[in-house]
Design a protein around this motif. Structure first.
Motif, PDB file in Angstrom:
ATOM      1  N   GLU A  49       2.417   1.461  -3.049  1.00 30.87           N
ATOM      2  CA  GLU A  49       1.887   2.398  -4.325  1.00 30.87           C
ATOM      3  C   GLU A  49       1.110   4.110  -4.223  1.00 30.87           C
ATOM      4  O   GLU A  49       1.794   4.734  -5.222  1.00 30.87           O
ATOM      5  CB  GLU A  49       0.238   1.506  -3.952  1.00 30.87           C
ATOM      6  CG  GLU A  49       0.037  -0.288  -4.627  1.00 30.87           C
ATOM      7  CD  GLU A  49      -0.961  -1.045  -4.354  1.00 30.87           C
ATOM      8  OE1 GLU A  49      -2.226   0.173  -3.700  1.00 30.87           O
ATOM      9  OE2 GLU A  49      -0.397  -1.771  -4.364  1.00 30.87           O
ATOM     10  N   ARG A  50       1.908   4.642  -3.232  1.00 28.70           N
ATOM     11  CA  ARG A  50       1.428   5.566  -2.658  1.00 28.70           C
ATOM     12  C   ARG A  50       3.282   6.490  -3.114  1.00 28.70           C
ATOM     13  O   ARG A  50       2.448   7.132  -2.913  1.00 28.70           O
ATOM     14  CB  ARG A  50       0.425   5.851  -1.665  1.00 28.70           C
ATOM     15  CG  ARG A  50      -0.529   5.543  -1.196  1.00 28.70           C
ATOM     16  CD  ARG A  50      -0.970   5.774   0.218  1.00 28.70           C
ATOM     17  NE  ARG A  50      -2.527   5.996   0.217  1.00 28.70           N
ATOM     18  CZ  ARG A  50      -3.160   5.033   0.502  1.00 28.70           C
ATOM     19  NH1 ARG A  50      -2.675   4.049   0.993  1.00 28.70           N
ATOM     20  NH2 ARG A  50      -4.906   5.058   0.299  1.00 28.70           N
ATOM     21  N   LYS A  89       1.028  -1.451  -0.304  1.00 27.80           N
ATOM     22  CA  LYS A  89      -0.018  -0.026  -0.069  1.00 27.80           C
ATOM     23  C   LYS A  89       1.027   1.350  -0.366  1.00 27.80           C
ATOM     24  O   LYS A  89       0.156   2.161  -0.790  1.00 27.80           O
ATOM     25  CB  LYS A  89      -1.074   0.133   1.407  1.00 27.80           C
ATOM     26  CG  LYS A  89      -2.090  -1.186   0.948  1.00 27.80           C
ATOM     27  CD  LYS A  89      -3.437  -1.206   2.375  1.00 27.80           C
ATOM     28  CE  LYS A  89      -4.333  -1.816   2.375  1.00 27.80           C
ATOM     29  NZ  LYS A  89      -5.008  -2.318   3.136  1.00 27.80           N
TER      30      LYS A  89
END
Length: 105
Positions: A10-11, A7
């Motif tokens: 992905e950011r 997560k």
């Protein structure tokens, strides 16, 4: 666990990208059970993504994988100097440090 690294990566979190590279490079075992298998191709992918953010640790971690050709297409040193990407083909017999230094020069 691992899903938080994905997560964050992905950011755009380069530290998480580097950590994913380490996880895939070394594999993960818990109580003698393999949780993540060693996968040098996947490791190189995550190190490369982090290196594109000028993450020095990822550059350091990526170099031996590329140099040895551990499951990746070609043996090359990828060096980032002053934010500029420099690529130089290296012979497999080259010393990684020397190859990097020559690429920067």
């Amino acid at each position: 666990g691992l899903e938080w690294y994905f997560k964050a990566a992905e950011r755009g979190d380069d530290a998480s990208m580097n950590n994913l590279g380490i996880i895939y490079s070394e594999g993960v075992e818990i109580d003698g059970v393999e949780v993540v298998a060693i996968n040098k191709v996947e490791a190189a992918k995550w190190f490369q993504k982090a290196a594109e953010f000028n993450n020095a640790a990822a550059m350091y971690n990526l170099t031996p994988i590329l140099w040895r050709g551990d499951g990746v297409e070609a043996a090359k040193a990828v060096v980032h100097a002053g934010g500029k990407r420099i690529e130089r083909e290296c012979e497999k017999s080259d010393d990684v440090w020397r190859c990097e230094q020559e690429a920067i020069a």
